[in-house]
Design a protein around this motif. Structure first.
Motif, PDB file in Angstrom:
ATOM      1  N   MET A  43      -1.051  -5.036   2.571  1.00 45.68           N
ATOM      2  CA  MET A  43      -1.979  -5.483   3.826  1.00 45.68           C
ATOM      3  C   MET A  43      -1.348  -4.966   4.825  1.00 45.68           C
ATOM      4  SD  MET A  43      -3.361  -9.021   2.008  1.00 45.68           S
ATOM      5  CE  MET A  43      -5.030  -8.811   3.277  1.00 45.68           C
ATOM      6  N   LYS A  44      -2.635  -4.935   6.705  1.00 42.48           N
ATOM      7  CA  LYS A  44      -2.036  -4.033   7.691  1.00 42.48           C
ATOM      8  C   LYS A  44      -2.752  -5.558   8.205  1.00 42.48           C
ATOM      9  CE  LYS A  44      -4.458  -0.413   8.659  1.00 42.48           C
ATOM     10  NZ  LYS A  44      -4.509   0.599   9.119  1.00 42.48           N
ATOM     11  N   CYS A  45      -1.888  -5.286   9.753  1.00 42.60           N
ATOM     12  CA  CYS A  45      -2.974  -6.270  10.225  1.00 42.60           C
ATOM     13  C   CYS A  45      -4.069  -5.383  11.614  1.00 42.60           C
ATOM     14  CB  CYS A  45      -1.807  -6.389  11.575  1.00 42.60           C
ATOM     15  SG  CYS A  45      -2.192  -8.057  12.801  1.00 42.60           S
ATOM     16  N   ARG A  46      -5.538  -5.853  11.229  1.00 39.45           N
ATOM     17  CA  ARG A  46      -6.408  -5.312  11.873  1.00 39.45           C
ATOM     18  C   ARG A  46      -6.029  -4.886  13.916  1.00 39.45           C
ATOM     19  NH1 ARG A  46     -11.540  -7.843   9.076  1.00 39.45           N
ATOM     20  NH2 ARG A  46     -12.054  -7.003   7.675  1.00 39.45           N
ATOM     21  N   ASN A  47      -5.108  -5.442  13.480  1.00 38.42           N
ATOM     22  CA  ASN A  47      -4.966  -5.341  15.575  1.00 38.42           C
ATOM     23  C   ASN A  47      -4.134  -4.269  15.721  1.00 38.42           C
ATOM     24  OD1 ASN A  47      -4.153  -6.029  17.978  1.00 38.42           O
ATOM     25  ND2 ASN A  47      -2.942  -7.773  18.304  1.00 38.42           N
ATOM     26  N   SER A  48      -5.044  -3.536  16.455  1.00 39.24           N
ATOM     27  CA  SER A  48      -4.059  -1.707  16.796  1.00 39.24           C
ATOM     28  C   SER A  48      -2.627  -2.217  17.159  1.00 39.24           C
ATOM     29  CB  SER A  48      -5.385  -0.675  17.001  1.00 39.24           C
ATOM     30  OG  SER A  48      -5.672  -1.537  18.615  1.00 39.24           O
ATOM     31  N   GLU A  49      -2.616  -3.054  17.883  1.00 38.82           N
ATOM     32  CA  GLU A  49      -1.097  -3.268  18.565  1.00 38.82           C
ATOM     33  C   GLU A  49      -0.221  -3.555  18.100  1.00 38.82           C
ATOM     34  OE1 GLU A  49      -2.091  -5.208  22.674  1.00 38.82           O
ATOM     35  OE2 GLU A  49      -3.510  -3.201  22.759  1.00 38.82           O
ATOM     36  N   CYS A  50      -0.555  -5.038  17.084  1.00 37.73           N
ATOM     37  CA  CYS A  50       0.547  -5.217  15.954  1.00 37.73           C
ATOM     38  C   CYS A  50       0.602  -4.430  14.963  1.00 37.73           C
ATOM     39  CB  CYS A  50      -0.291  -6.541  15.749  1.00 37.73           C
ATOM     40  SG  CYS A  50       0.788  -7.134  14.924  1.00 37.73           S
ATOM     41  N   LYS A  51       1.530  -4.417  14.550  1.00 34.16           N
ATOM     42  CA  LYS A  51       2.891  -3.440  13.107  1.00 34.16           C
ATOM     43  C   LYS A  51       3.036  -4.249  12.018  1.00 34.16           C
ATOM     44  CE  LYS A  51       2.449  -0.464  16.095  1.00 34.16           C
ATOM     45  NZ  LYS A  51       1.159   0.754  16.391  1.00 34.16           N
ATOM     46  N   ALA A  52       2.588  -5.644  11.837  1.00 37.02           N
ATOM     47  CA  ALA A  52       2.529  -6.634  11.043  1.00 37.02           C
ATOM     48  C   ALA A  52       2.220  -6.296   9.167  1.00 37.02           C
ATOM     49  CB  ALA A  52       2.539  -7.896  11.173  1.00 37.02           C
ATOM     50  N   TRP A  53       2.536  -5.601   8.644  1.00 44.05           N
ATOM     51  CA  TRP A  53       1.917  -5.318   7.008  1.00 44.05           C
ATOM     52  C   TRP A  53       2.634  -6.712   5.866  1.00 44.05           C
ATOM     53  CZ3 TRP A  53       4.975  -3.547   3.301  1.00 44.05           C
ATOM     54  CH2 TRP A  53       6.777  -2.916   4.339  1.00 44.05           C
ATOM     55  N   VAL A  54       1.972  -6.818   4.803  1.00 44.36           N
ATOM     56  CA  VAL A  54       2.542  -7.372   3.950  1.00 44.36           C
ATOM     57  C   VAL A  54       2.503  -6.721   2.699  1.00 44.36           C
ATOM     58  CG1 VAL A  54       2.391 -10.008   2.797  1.00 44.36           C
ATOM     59  CG2 VAL A  54       2.558  -9.709   5.059  1.00 44.36           C
ATOM     60  N   ARG A  55       3.055  -6.637   1.596  1.00 47.22           N
ATOM     61  CA  ARG A  55       2.947  -6.212   0.429  1.00 47.22           C
ATOM     62  C   ARG A  55       1.964  -6.846   0.015  1.00 47.22           C
ATOM     63  NH1 ARG A  55       7.120  -3.183  -2.379  1.00 47.22           N
ATOM     64  NH2 ARG A  55       9.288  -2.113  -0.563  1.00 47.22           N
ATOM     65  N   ASP A  56       1.353  -5.715  -1.055  1.00 43.93           N
ATOM     66  CA  ASP A  56      -0.187  -6.756  -2.189  1.00 43.93           C
ATOM     67  C   ASP A  56       0.833  -8.082  -2.460  1.00 43.93           C
ATOM     68  OD1 ASP A  56      -2.578  -6.982  -2.095  1.00 43.93           O
ATOM     69  OD2 ASP A  56      -2.191  -6.206  -3.740  1.00 43.93           O
TER      70      ASP A  56
ATOM     71  N   GLN B 153      -5.094 -14.282   3.355  1.00 47.28           N
ATOM     72  CA  GLN B 153      -3.142 -13.828   4.249  1.00 47.28           C
ATOM     73  C   GLN B 153      -3.918 -13.453   5.584  1.00 47.28           C
ATOM     74  OE1 GLN B 153      -0.187 -13.572   3.094  1.00 47.28           O
ATOM     75  NE2 GLN B 153       0.410 -12.946   4.930  1.00 47.28           N
ATOM     76  N   SER B 154      -2.982 -14.449   6.536  1.00 47.28           N
ATOM     77  CA  SER B 154      -3.154 -14.268   8.445  1.00 47.28           C
ATOM     78  C   SER B 154      -1.977 -13.128   8.592  1.00 47.28           C
ATOM     79  CB  SER B 154      -3.535 -15.082   9.235  1.00 47.28           C
ATOM     80  OG  SER B 154      -2.582 -16.322   8.244  1.00 47.28           O
ATOM     81  N   CYS B 155      -2.202 -12.596   9.836  1.00 49.04           N
ATOM     82  CA  CYS B 155      -1.211 -11.824   9.976  1.00 49.04           C
ATOM     83  C   CYS B 155       0.324 -12.350  10.465  1.00 49.04           C
ATOM     84  CB  CYS B 155      -1.522 -11.007  11.570  1.00 49.04           C
ATOM     85  SG  CYS B 155       0.071  -9.869  12.241  1.00 49.04           S
ATOM     86  N   PRO B 156       1.545 -12.082  10.015  1.00 51.15           N
ATOM     87  CA  PRO B 156       2.400 -12.597  10.448  1.00 51.15           C
ATOM     88  C   PRO B 156       3.282 -12.732  11.484  1.00 51.15           C
ATOM     89  CG  PRO B 156       2.753 -11.256   8.476  1.00 51.15           C
ATOM     90  CD  PRO B 156       1.823 -11.142   9.023  1.00 51.15           C
ATOM     91  N   LEU B 157       2.939 -12.495  12.340  1.00 45.31           N
ATOM     92  CA  LEU B 157       3.580 -11.803  13.918  1.00 45.31           C
ATOM     93  C   LEU B 157       1.922 -12.869  14.923  1.00 45.31           C
ATOM     94  CD1 LEU B 157       4.789  -8.604  13.515  1.00 45.31           C
ATOM     95  CD2 LEU B 157       6.010 -10.798  13.420  1.00 45.31           C
ATOM     96  N   CYS B 158       0.836 -12.167  14.417  1.00 47.41           N
ATOM     97  CA  CYS B 158      -0.449 -12.665  15.351  1.00 47.41           C
ATOM     98  C   CYS B 158      -1.095 -13.843  15.032  1.00 47.41           C
ATOM     99  CB  CYS B 158      -1.212 -11.856  16.278  1.00 47.41           C
ATOM    100  SG  CYS B 158      -1.832 -10.025  15.111  1.00 47.41           S
ATOM    101  N   ASN B 159      -0.808 -14.232  13.480  1.00 44.44           N
ATOM    102  CA  ASN B 159      -1.926 -14.563  13.557  1.00 44.44           C
ATOM    103  C   ASN B 159      -3.424 -14.593  13.160  1.00 44.44           C
ATOM    104  OD1 ASN B 159      -0.276 -16.597  12.565  1.00 44.44           O
ATOM    105  ND2 ASN B 159      -0.722 -17.591  14.286  1.00 44.44           N
ATOM    106  N   GLY B 160      -3.800 -13.441  13.444  1.00 40.39           N
ATOM    107  CA  GLY B 160      -5.012 -12.333  13.482  1.00 40.39           C
ATOM    108  C   GLY B 160      -4.928 -12.016  12.048  1.00 40.39           C
TER     109      GLY B 160
END
Length: 55
Positions: free
Chosen positions: A1-14, A21-28
């Protein structure tokens, strides 16, 4: 899974992601996506069991 925010580079293995799941960096919000990665290897060796007398 990857963050929907185009400026955030976070991703999490399935394997480690949850359904809500919310983004671990920006909570998006997260978006399901595909990345080709090597399998996770468990590098911990099993420890020998201790006898009850050693506790």
């Amino acid at each position: 899974m990857k963050c929907r925010n185009s400026e955030c580079k976070a991703w999490v293995r399935d394997e480690f992601a949850t359904a809500e799941q919310s983004c671990p960096l920006c909570n998006g919000p997260m978006l399901r996506s595909i990345k080709h990665l090597p399998a996770v290897q468990n590098k911990m060796k099993p420890q020998p069991r201790k006898r009850k007398s050693e506790f």
